[in-house]
Design a protein around this motif. Sequence first.
Motif, PDB file in Angstrom:
ATOM      1  N   CYS A  82     -24.091  15.980 -10.774  1.00  0.00           N
ATOM      2  CA  CYS A  82     -24.052  16.021  -9.310  1.00  0.00           C
ATOM      3  C   CYS A  82     -23.753  17.428  -8.810  1.00  0.00           C
ATOM      4  CB  CYS A  82     -23.051  15.019  -8.762  1.00  0.00           C
ATOM      5  SG  CYS A  82     -21.345  15.598  -8.742  1.00  0.00           S
ATOM      6  N   CYS A 104     -14.346  16.520 -13.864  1.00  0.00           N
ATOM      7  CA  CYS A 104     -15.750  16.198 -13.654  1.00  0.00           C
ATOM      8  C   CYS A 104     -15.895  14.720 -13.918  1.00  0.00           C
ATOM      9  CB  CYS A 104     -16.630  16.992 -14.618  1.00  0.00           C
ATOM     10  SG  CYS A 104     -18.371  16.481 -14.540  1.00  0.00           S
ATOM     11  N   ARG A 105     -16.508  14.001 -12.996  1.00  0.00           N
ATOM     12  CA  ARG A 105     -16.648  12.560 -13.186  1.00  0.00           C
ATOM     13  C   ARG A 105     -18.016  12.197 -13.762  1.00  0.00           C
ATOM     14  NH1 ARG A 105     -13.437   8.281 -14.323  1.00  0.00           N
ATOM     15  NH2 ARG A 105     -13.447   6.658 -12.723  1.00  0.00           N
ATOM     16  N   CYS A 106     -18.940  13.154 -13.806  1.00  0.00           N
ATOM     17  CA  CYS A 106     -20.311  12.821 -14.197  1.00  0.00           C
ATOM     18  C   CYS A 106     -20.604  13.049 -15.668  1.00  0.00           C
ATOM     19  CB  CYS A 106     -21.311  13.662 -13.413  1.00  0.00           C
ATOM     20  SG  CYS A 106     -21.261  13.441 -11.640  1.00  0.00           S
ATOM     21  N   CYS A 124     -18.503  19.605  -9.073  1.00  0.00           N
ATOM     22  CA  CYS A 124     -17.433  20.299  -9.801  1.00  0.00           C
ATOM     23  C   CYS A 124     -17.891  21.666 -10.294  1.00  0.00           C
ATOM     24  CB  CYS A 124     -16.990  19.470 -11.008  1.00  0.00           C
ATOM     25  SG  CYS A 124     -18.253  19.392 -12.310  1.00  0.00           S
TER      26      CYS A 124
HETATM   27  S1  FES Z   1     -21.220  17.146 -12.325  1.00  0.00           S
HETATM   28 FE1  FES Z   1     -20.510  15.645 -10.939  1.00  0.00          FE
HETATM   29  S2  FES Z   1     -18.401  15.954 -10.946  1.00  0.00           S
HETATM   30 FE2  FES Z   1     -19.073  17.299 -12.475  1.00  0.00          FE
END
Ligand code: FES
Lengths: 158, 708
Positions: A100, A135-137, A103
Amino acid sequence: MTRTISFNLNGAPVKADAAHETRLVDLLRNNFGLTGIKEGCGEGECGACMILLNGFPALSCIMAAGAVEGQQVTTIEGLRSSPGFDILAQAFNDAGAVQCGYCTPGMIVIAYALLRDDPAPDEQTIRSAMAGNLCRCTGYAMIVEAVTLAAKRRGEAW
Amino acid sequence: MAFTKNTDRADTSDKCSGATNYIGDVFFDNMLEAVTVRSPVRRGIIRNIVTPDMPKGYLTVGVDDIPNQNQVSYFRDTCPFFAPGKVSYIGEPVLLVAGPDPATVRKLAKTIHIDCDPIQAIHSLDEALKGDKPPLYGNDNVYIDETFAYGDVDGAFSKAAEVFETETRTGYQEHMYMETQCVVAVPNGDRLEIHASTQGPHALRKVVADALGWDHERVRVVQYPLGGAFGGKIELPFFLAGQAAFAALKANRPVRIVYTREEDLLTTSKRHPSRVKVRSALNSEGNIIAMDVDVVFQAGGYAMSCVMVLDTGLKKATGVYHFPSARVRGRAMATNNPMPGAYRGFGAPQTFFAIETHMNALARRHRLEPLKFKSRYFISQGNSTLTGGKYHFPVALPEVMQEAVRISDYQTRRKQVKADGRIRRGIGQALFNFGAPFSLDTSSPMPPRYMGLLKHMDGTVEILSELVDMGQGLHTALRKIVAAALEMPIERIIHHDADTDCVPEASITGASMSVVLFGRILVDAAEKLKPRLHEPGEIKVQAQVRQPEHLQWDAAKGKGDPFHSYVWGAVIAEVEVDTLTWQVSTTGLWITLDVGTAIDRRIIRGQIDGGVVQGLGYALLESMREDTMTNSLSDYIIPTMLDTPAIKSTLVANPYPPGPYGAKCVGEPPLVGVAPAIADAVADACGVEVYRLPISPEYLMQQMTKSS
Ligand code: FES
Ligand code: FES
């Protein structure tokens, strides 16, 4: 109550009027349009708002704007034209470290400072240095690989 | 067709340099900032709202400012934008304060006092089931109660030699997308624009237009890059967009709502907490003859999408197994808590934790090698589904399991000594499948939905779809599919973020259906465009969305094929448990998936790594109290770089013929098996069963004390 703050922003001297309670993140985003700095939590827990203060990583969401009086502030926008940034951005691309992207500027800012001070950090060093950036992704592994790759390709960039 | 090369994503370089504009980075002229004033109590009747005089340029916006209906029309059950005279959870929106200076708006919002006559609140799913408080929904608090079954389950239980029962519980899980919710509503002549971070632009347009009582065309939704979503930007943007729209029309200025992290944590959707009882009936040879699953989800003050989430979880509740008979019942309960909703996995993480934990505990109880024991009941091609449909295509479950066993060296690790001073080691596994997309009724025509392609004058081809790239890499995957179908270089294929004025309605982006279903429709569109590529000028083609031919689904009866396709997967987890602190750390994670044909291995790996780490957080760290005390990132802990072990993943190729070039889905499955595998590893290390998520040190210590 507002006061005028003078500091060095991305290499140029600047002045801004800010209320006492103004946070640095708001000053930089709203007054200077530096929206590459993100706010993820507003309480110093996620690293999305990371900047360099006199060259060292700092969290702009928990700093009062007035605290940068006379200091040097570098944001992701200020790093853009540096060779180190190009190497990091290319490595983040090649390692698939960006999803996304929310971050990502914070990750690049801290990785930039890390590689400047440590030319060849091992995995554990990278993970410890960047543990304050959430980072959540990605699940992080591809970010760690990106920083390792950038270190390998660093050349004379730092 | 093999996709051998990874494709660079078009969005990476701007995301690195911070040049990407998320909606919160965009400032509109004369924009007002709005802050939500919320219910201070769990349940009550609003008696009075005390509002100070508003300075010039500042306003409040509430129920009375809604032009048409105080209902998010996307949902079947009541779901208001603003509290309708009563409140049903702490943090429920009551009104907005809007004005030019954000700090002043926030101060004003704090001075507004909402006076409520409290009503006894329902705190948990247990209280909702017990029913000794005034009911919140209907007369029994049940938003939905449904059952799927085949065979003579009761008969099997009455003649069983052994009945084994487990009860698992799981809590809220927060999406924790890094970008909090944000929407801007902008009046424009006799139209209204919604600039949003949403997973469903057209769905959002309808919701706003319905609330205003307008033709849908008068609302335009402009999609911005999403800073993460994971299911959390389907439902909430409906509420924010409606509220911002009411304010924008009242003030005749652009109005923005951006949530603080605290608001986002306290009031947005999360994974449904669950209690699942699984009972198996065994005959005298120790074989399972019936499986009976009773699922209860804790929903919130309003139903939101709990009906769909529960329904999907139930259809997956018998796991990767075909038992001689089975029954699955599920209920979603109304409680005075924030509304859970869609979250990656959509009901399956709860039900897979339940069934895999049950099967693993049963194997341990009978001292059987768990994978061998479980493989007795493996689904195979041609078997019927829980709903009486069929597994039409090859089932790669044995291959996936063997591959995960191989890459993890599972059998050797299993034999290793468990204890080493105060540290105990354990290894665990879980098997799962993931059905997606969910089927729509096949006896009635589908609503007309389209995917389009537009060849520009310069020969580039633009994908006209409302599907959202929320970071998962969808636009790159779709571009790759179209490039292959048109035999064009991928650089010549474009996919912009959606604008409802420019792209046709297709679907919200979620439920792991975008590549497998809409990717296929884009291949249809490409087949129409390809013979015309040499024609001069602009050419636009559309292909209608259709379900694959093998599908039979009777929605009214709940009979037939519930899903189009199935991903098969296996997770192996290795843990160390510190017997002084009862802290669990994961030392290794291995996962093998059959995602059909891999469209882009680097993107798939990103989905796997990210999903697995969210699963790891669900298993060990992420916990949220129901009393709204968990309101910051220092209270709600997600994995950091130091909490994540090396993850090794591999793919087994098992192309799915109706998918685009044989592809299935990959977004949700990686999360699903992680928690049960970690729980199994902890059980292996400690010698006690683990029936709760997250596996906190406190819980583990309790289990150990109980057993000794
Ligand atoms: S790429 Fe989405 S929070 Fe790190
Ligand atoms: S926004 Fe500053 S640390 Fe999260």
